[in-house]
Every structure is written in C-alpha cells, then in structure tokens.
Design a protein around this motif. Sequence first.
Motif, PDB file in Angstrom:
ATOM      1  N   THR A 193       0.800  -1.217   0.000  1.00  0.00           N
ATOM      2  CA  THR A 193       0.000   0.000   0.000  1.00  0.00           C
ATOM      3  C   THR A 193       0.833   1.267   0.000  1.00  0.00           C
ATOM      4  N   TYR A 194       0.267   2.310  -0.557  1.00  0.00           N
ATOM      5  CA  TYR A 194       0.751   3.660  -0.290  1.00  0.00           C
ATOM      6  C   TYR A 194       0.188   4.069   1.065  1.00  0.00           C
ATOM      7  N   ARG A 215      -2.850   6.676   0.399  1.00  0.00           N
ATOM      8  CA  ARG A 215      -3.946   6.302  -0.498  1.00  0.00           C
ATOM      9  C   ARG A 215      -4.877   5.261   0.103  1.00  0.00           C
ATOM     10  N   LEU A 246       4.825   1.389  -0.027  1.00  0.00           N
ATOM     11  CA  LEU A 246       5.336   1.995  -1.252  1.00  0.00           C
ATOM     12  C   LEU A 246       5.954   3.340  -0.912  1.00  0.00           C
ATOM     13  N   PHE A 291       7.594   6.226   0.692  1.00  0.00           N
ATOM     14  CA  PHE A 291       7.121   7.210   1.664  1.00  0.00           C
ATOM     15  C   PHE A 291       8.165   8.306   1.852  1.00  0.00           C
ATOM     16  N   ILE A 345       6.401  12.342  -1.869  1.00  0.00           N
ATOM     17  CA  ILE A 345       5.595  11.219  -2.357  1.00  0.00           C
ATOM     18  C   ILE A 345       4.846  11.567  -3.641  1.00  0.00           C
ATOM     19  N   ASP A 346       4.922  12.823  -4.059  1.00  0.00           N
ATOM     20  CA  ASP A 346       4.127  13.258  -5.211  1.00  0.00           C
ATOM     21  C   ASP A 346       4.990  13.911  -6.285  1.00  0.00           C
ATOM     22  N   ALA A 384       5.029   9.076  -8.555  1.00  0.00           N
ATOM     23  CA  ALA A 384       4.357   8.593  -7.339  1.00  0.00           C
ATOM     24  C   ALA A 384       5.330   8.125  -6.269  1.00  0.00           C
ATOM     25  N   GLY A 385       6.396   8.892  -6.051  1.00  0.00           N
ATOM     26  CA  GLY A 385       7.339   8.582  -4.993  1.00  0.00           C
ATOM     27  C   GLY A 385       8.552   7.793  -5.425  1.00  0.00           C
ATOM     28  N   HIS A 410       1.282  -1.901  -7.541  1.00  0.00           N
ATOM     29  CA  HIS A 410       1.112  -0.500  -7.934  1.00  0.00           C
ATOM     30  C   HIS A 410       1.373  -0.292  -9.427  1.00  0.00           C
ATOM     31  N   ARG A 444      -4.673   3.152  -8.667  1.00  0.00           N
ATOM     32  CA  ARG A 444      -4.023   3.772  -7.511  1.00  0.00           C
ATOM     33  C   ARG A 444      -5.005   4.720  -6.805  1.00  0.00           C
ATOM     34  N   TYR A 480      -7.371   6.773  -4.287  1.00  0.00           N
ATOM     35  CA  TYR A 480      -7.243   7.358  -2.956  1.00  0.00           C
ATOM     36  C   TYR A 480      -8.495   6.989  -2.155  1.00  0.00           C
TER      37      TYR A 480
END
Length: 493
Positions: free
Chosen positions: A9-10, A13, A40, A42, A46-47, A51-52, A290, A405, A407
């Motif tokens: 997991t993120y 999200r 995933l 961190f 992260i953005d 996506a990190g 992911h 992905r 949220y």
Amino acid sequence: MKNQVQLITYVDRLSGGDLKALHSLLKQELAGLFGGVHLLPFYDPIDGSDAGFDPIDHTQVDSRLGTWADIKALTTDVDVMADVIVNHMSSESPQFKDFSAKGSASPYNGLFLTMEAVFPKGATEKDLLAIYRPRPGLPFTFTTLKNGEKRILWTTFTPQQVDIDVRHPAGAAYLHGILQTLAESQVKMVRLDAVGYAIKKAGASCFMMPETYAFIDEFANQARGFGIEVLVEIHSYYRTQIEIAKRVDWVYDFALPPLVLHAFAFKTARALKEWVRIRPNNALTVLDTHDGIGIIDIGADSADRAGKPGLVPPAELDRLVETIHENSRGESRKATGAAASNLDLYQVNCTFYDAMARDDARYLLARAIQFFLPGVPQVYYVGLLAGENDMDLLERTRVGRDINREYFTPDTVRAAMAKPVVQALCDLIRLRNTHPAFNGQFELLESANNQLALRWTAGEHSATLTVDLAGGTGQVQASGQAPRVFGVTAAAA
C-alpha cells in the motif's frame, strides 16, 4: 519473513492520512489480516513525477506522512518492507542540484550517468539498438547544466529520474546510507526497484547482464549484513526470474497474474500448471501491485523469440490483452500504452477486479489460487477492497497506472469492507494466515486441463483448493472447517 499474507500500500492512499492513520487502520478494521506491509515509497516527496519513485531525499520520510519514529512504531505490529530505488534519483535532489551548479567540479560528478560515461568512444547504431527498453525511445535526456555545461544524461524512465552509477564511490555510499537508515528503523525487508537496469555496458542490453547479477549479489550481501532480506523486482522472461531466485531471498511471481487471467479466459490450466511445476518457491505471490499487469512475464524472450518460447503462445497472449480490455469495458485500453503516460510496453493498466470482469466468484477463486501456491502472498490495497478502475483519477493525471491507484478515505474503506466479496476475501486471508496445513507440504494434484487442484498437508491437517475453470466454480476444503464454495450456492454444492 512471516508465512502470512502481506499488504502492499501507499500510506496516504489507503489510510486517507499519515503513518499513524495507517497503523490505526491495521490495528482496527484490518486487524489480524496481515503479517507484514510493503510501504510503497514514503520518502520526500511522495508526489513527484512517478508517485514517490523519484525521491529527492531517500533518507527522509515525507513530513506529510510522519517520521522514521512512526515507521519504527509500525514495525512493533507488522514486518515492514521498503523500497530501495537503486537505479536513479530525482533531478531535484541536492546531489543533482550540486552537480548541475558545478558540473565537472562537483563531488557528484560521476554519480550521475551520462552517455559518454558508458560510450566513451561514441555509440554506434548497433550499440543503441542493443539497449533493452521498457518504454519507447532511447534512455537519454539532453540537458544544459546550470553552469552551462551540456550533458546527455542516462534516464531509463523519465527525464526527472536520472540514472546513477552504482559502481561510483558516491553511488555506493549513497546506497549504503539508505540501507543503514532503513535498518535503524527496524525495516525487515527491501524491494530493489528497477535493479535490472542498474548496470550499463557499451554494446550490451544494459538489462540483467552478468554484471547486473553480480551487483545484485553484492547488494544482497550488504543488506543481509544489516539484517535485511532482499526482494528483487524484475519484469522479464520467466526463466530469468527462475535464475534470479537462486541468488536472492525473494522474487515476485509476476507470471502468476497473467497466467490466472489466461486460465479463466481460455478455460484451461495447462499453462498455469506448467508454471506451478517449475516456478521458484521463494516467491512473493501477487495478482496486483502499484504497476500494471505484466505481459512480458509469460511471453517469449524478446531477445530470441524463436529459440525461447513463452508459457503462452503469442496469439493467445494477444487475445488475453484484448480480453482484459473487454472485461474492463474498454477502460484498461484508455490507460495502457500510447493512451497514457508512463508507457510501459509490457503492462496492461487495470485493477485486477476489473480484469476479472468484476466477477466475485472468479475473483475469489483467483485469490485462492494465489494463496495456495508456495511462497508468501501479497495483496495490493486496491485489490483487498475489490477496487474498480479509477477513471476520474486517470482523467486528472493522464498517468495510466493511476487507474489502479485510488485514494481511499476512512469512510470509503469501511464501505468497501462491508462488501460480501471483500468479507469473503478477508476470510480467505485469515485461513491462509492461521491454518496449520500451510506450514506443511504442497502438492499439485492431477486434474483435467479445465480444472486445477492444489493441496497442502501437515500431519493430520490439510487444505485443498479445487477449481473448475469451465464453470468458474470451486471450493476450499480445510480440515476442521466447513467448505468454502465459490460460484454456486451452498445448496447446489
């Protein structure tokens, strides 16, 4: 690693918040489901562009998620896996900014790979054509540094993700520092992201070469020195995965997702059974991650199609991709290949639930197959909640993989947990985590091509899965428990 199901997991999200919120979720709504969690990226931030997976600082937790103390607190309840992004770093990183400002005078000159570093005598057309590419185009970005120097940077994925020289002293020190930081926070396992591209060599494919294997060996030994297990992430020809498994702690079973989809689409377990007989057992079994659903993992060797056939013939592989698009009502087509950015040539972007046409019975049987194979199962957070394609997010970002992905918020998690298909999946997870048979011996039982039968036995304990692919039905029989029936009513069974 615990022989229990893990969560992928993120942080934000799934929890709708930070590390503390995720920790609370794992202790409450998801209590008893997972022995470990793969967080995933961190890292800060992260953005970014991926996506990190393009951190500015790989040794800092994004402050919006929490701190290393929060990571360490999480490890008191579940084993934690983290990513080590070995191939590249962000063009916004302090190291790259120093290199851009000072050029050849920077202490990080040599850390970032240039075309000239790999091809000091220049590259021929043959050299460039030999480079293995996961995406269209060549892996180079033409840039002018802040100090005016012009360089051709090696960028395997995006211009914002600049490849590093892992053999350079600065590269080796950088990776060592990441491992040390993770070990100090009690991270038990690392996933080597994009490690197949980590070594470059003139005139070669620059992907999974003998030198790459040697680097993986060295890095794995270094990680073990910190008490950390190593998972290698490679999408490649299936026999390559078998070879990698001999050298590291864990590999992904990336062949499983497309083979399960193939089995249900073609109503035959022939290819799946062939893989079960030869697959490595030190595998993390997945149906979704992911990233997209891998296709290259069961196809012919792209370097030698005639001599190294895949697990599935090319025509069937093409048909499988079309079936996924049809099952998802064309949504996956809008997120795959040239239809969206992040152009992975070997993946179909779609939730696994949609790839199974949102058929609850077949989806649960697919999860049962995953849980019954040797290895440790991982369940992606969207798949846990039987998530559907997020077309709104795809529309906003135009990033294909964002279709899978979503949220979630605490409210949408609770709503999803109430769905019968999710409750049944959680029941299967608890069975896999607690039944003694799964610590025993595995058997692939004889069955017709349109059927699959898997059994675990430990002393007087046993657990058996039978699947009828033609009818999309099946059942799980575990000693001491009532049968779990899928696709037909209990009365009809």
